[in-house]
Write a protein that holds these residues in place. Structure first.
Motif, PDB file in Angstrom:
ATOM      1  N   ARG B  23      11.068  -1.398  -7.313  1.00 32.02           N
ATOM      2  CA  ARG B  23       9.841  -1.885  -7.950  1.00 32.02           C
ATOM      3  C   ARG B  23       9.458  -2.296  -8.996  1.00 32.02           C
ATOM      4  O   ARG B  23      10.676  -1.098 -10.009  1.00 32.02           O
ATOM      5  CB  ARG B  23       9.946   0.147  -6.981  1.00 32.02           C
ATOM      6  N   VAL B  61       1.945  -2.285  -3.103  1.00 28.48           N
ATOM      7  CA  VAL B  61       2.311  -1.146  -2.843  1.00 28.48           C
ATOM      8  C   VAL B  61       1.521   0.647  -3.511  1.00 28.48           C
ATOM      9  O   VAL B  61       2.142   0.924  -2.874  1.00 28.48           O
ATOM     10  CB  VAL B  61       4.169  -0.638  -2.559  1.00 28.48           C
ATOM     11  N   THR B 125       5.970  -3.163   3.244  1.00 24.58           N
ATOM     12  CA  THR B 125       5.509  -3.300   0.850  1.00 24.58           C
ATOM     13  C   THR B 125       3.855  -3.358   1.512  1.00 24.58           C
ATOM     14  O   THR B 125       3.717  -2.602   1.264  1.00 24.58           O
ATOM     15  CB  THR B 125       5.552  -4.579   0.433  1.00 24.58           C
ATOM     16  N   LEU B 128       2.762  -0.046   2.883  1.00 22.66           N
ATOM     17  CA  LEU B 128       2.681   0.986   2.005  1.00 22.66           C
ATOM     18  C   LEU B 128       1.378   1.136   1.206  1.00 22.66           C
ATOM     19  O   LEU B 128       0.712   1.779   1.035  1.00 22.66           O
ATOM     20  CB  LEU B 128       3.749   0.838   1.312  1.00 22.66           C
ATOM     21  N   SER B 129       0.358  -0.572   1.505  1.00 19.80           N
ATOM     22  CA  SER B 129      -0.838  -0.350   0.856  1.00 19.80           C
ATOM     23  C   SER B 129      -1.315   0.412   1.910  1.00 19.80           C
ATOM     24  O   SER B 129      -2.579   0.805   1.304  1.00 19.80           O
ATOM     25  CB  SER B 129      -1.318  -1.202   0.048  1.00 19.80           C
TER      26      SER B 129
END
Lengths: 195, 318
Positions: B23, B61, B125, B128-129
């Protein structure tokens, strides 16, 4: 004046089951599925059909069959719509909703479908029967049913209203606007257009 | 098409999540705050490795309301065309990179009654946002993340902050142990499904949902990278009057950019259609998710970001 060239005026087509759908529910505002509501070669047995008898003596639907070919009869349109809300709340993706009948019936069914999460791709409508319009006075918000003339007097505020082709899917009604707003008292003769 | 000037970003820190997953956290190089990103948005990084310039798109993310930093997760791909290997091996905290402002081609449907999110591997990914946004809206959702067994704990940890009281599951057994048809057939009316992951997973979700009667408008997919390289070929840019060699590990778009041509692009993953270019001559090996089957068969257009020539030469109206 019957074609005002307004794009929101809904267009309708005879109904055929969407081959992409998994289950097909057809609601009609009469006792039978009108033949002209269906596309050529389409049989009502392709749908689960809900009808409205407009009388109190309706056969009980003890076995709640929810499959193509099953027919369920309701006493009235509100009776049907109340059951439709409950049914859609527990339905799963893949259902297609169809309606055949007068325009207020079609667009009330559309509103119930849309509130349940159906998109326009998942619903189809055929207009059969009376042309009479439900109108909405844009000035006082009064809704009037069964209007058949080009000009009508608002039951809420008394204004002489011009019945436009401008249709609100949200309100399931045609917009009506004061016709003598610029020259008070100058009201053309009403014509019988929507009977 | 990118929205406004690009950003200068400094690498704040790099965290190794798993042997092939890192990350990267970025902050504005000149202080201040980043623009508010859209949920499901991605950014494009310009990576300069010696003389080679690569532009790679990565999903954000970090939460859309987080403006002090932007986070991305990058998988080191064995068949990398260079971008992920460069980030994993050569980029260090303190480095400054050029980043295009975030855009989203994968928005949440505002009319949805429920959101069904399906991720495969690094396809987690963009999902996740979505999560902080869905939580903020109080929206109903369900998330299924498919993974190989060894990476399941990594995904569990990434999802843990959102897991309380929610239907979030990581399937460590991958596709085989995942009942996709069962999941799609029990969703209530008004559900939208979003899938991001390998092409095989996205195709399976799209095909299964369609077979169960889901309308196209409620199926959303986000493709990423995965274009891979191919045999080298020569691209003739007719309007510019130049010819470029496209290398084995280079995309057509990268070769055009390397020649100094400012070609249109946005997603760089064959999803948005921004880089669509007319083909004057030559056969195209279509690798995008954007063009229709008819357009692909027609052979008169190409998406330069992922597609290549099938033969030695391609003449473009560029």
């Amino acid at each position: 004046m019957s074609d005002q060239g307004i794009k929101s005026r809904p267009k309708y087509q005879p109904i055929a089951p969407d081959p992409q759908g998994r289950h097909h529910l057809l609601v009609v505002d009469g006792a039978h599925v009108p033949a002209e509501a269906l596309a050529e070669g389409v049989n009502p047995s392709a749908f689960e059909v809900w009808t409205v008898a407009h009388k109190s003596a309706v056969p009980g639907s003890a076995a709640m069959e929810e499959e193509a070919g099953a027919v369920r009869v309701f006493r009235s349109v509100p009776h049907l719509f109340s059951a439709l809300e409950e049914r859609l709340a527990r339905e799963t993706m893949g259902l297609r909703l169809y309606a055949a009948g007068t325009e207020p019936f079609l667009w009330d069914a559309y509103g119930i479908g849309a509130r349940a999460g159906l998109s326009q791709q998942e619903m189809a409508f055929a207009h059969v029967g009376a042309q009479a319009r439900r109108i909405f006075c844009v000035h006082c918000r009064t809704v009037m049913e069964g209007v058949t003339t080009s000009i009508a007097t608002c039951a809420g505020c008394g204004a002489p209203l011009f019945v436009r082709d401008h249709f609100s899917r949200r309100l399931a009604a045609f917009m009506a606007v004061q016709i003598d707003a610029e020259v008070p008292g100058e009201v053309p003769q009403a014509e019988e257009l929507y009977s | 098409m990118t929205a406004g000037e690009s950003l200068q970003v400094r690498v704040r820190d790099i965290v190794e999540l798993a042997p092939s997953l890192k990350r990267f956290s970025f902050e504005p190089a000149h202080g201040g705050l980043f623009p508010t990103p859209p949920a499901g948005g991605h950014v494009m990084l310009t990576l300069r490795d010696g003389g080679r310039v690569m532009k790679n798109a990565y999903s954000l993310v970090s939460a859309p309301m987080e403006r002090a930093r932007y986070d991305i997760i990058v998988r080191l791909v064995a068949q990398s065309r260079g971008g992920s290997a460069f980030l994993h091996r050569k980029v260090a905290p303190g480095d400054v990179l050029e980043m295009a402002r975030p855009v989203s081609l994968f928005p949440l449907a505002s009319s949805a009654k429920k959101h069904l999110l399906i991720g495969g591997g690094i396809g987690i990914t963009p999902l996740l946002s979505f999560l902080p946004e869905l939580k903020a809206r109080g929206a109903r959702f369900e998330l299924h993340q498919l993974s190989g067994g060894e990476e399941a704990p990594v995904f569990e940890r990434l999802l843990a902050p959102y897991a309380a009281g929610e239907e979030i599951r990581v399937h460590g057994g991958g596709r085989a142990a995942f009942d996709l048809a069962g999941l799609l057939s029990r969703q209530p009316l008004g559900t939208h499904v979003y899938v991001c992951g390998p092409h095989a997973l996205m195709d399976a979700v799209t095909a299964t949902a369609a077979a169960l009667g889901w309308p196209r408008g409620k199926i959303h997919k986000e493709s990423f990278g995965g274009a891979g390289g191919g045999l080298p070929f020569r691209a003739v840019l007719k309007r510019s009057g130049i010819e470029v060699e496209v290398g084995e590990t280079q995309s057509l778009l990268e070769a055009i950019e390397a020649a100094g041509i400012d070609a249109p692009c946005l997603c760089r993953g064959g999803a948005c259609g921004e880089c669509r270019t007319e083909v004057i001559e030559g056969e195209v090996d279509h690798r995008d998710d954007f063009l229709s089957a008819q357009e692909k068969a027609g052979g008169t257009v190409v998406l330069t970001c992922v597609s290549r020539a099938r033969g030695p030469r391609l003449v473009l109206d560029l």
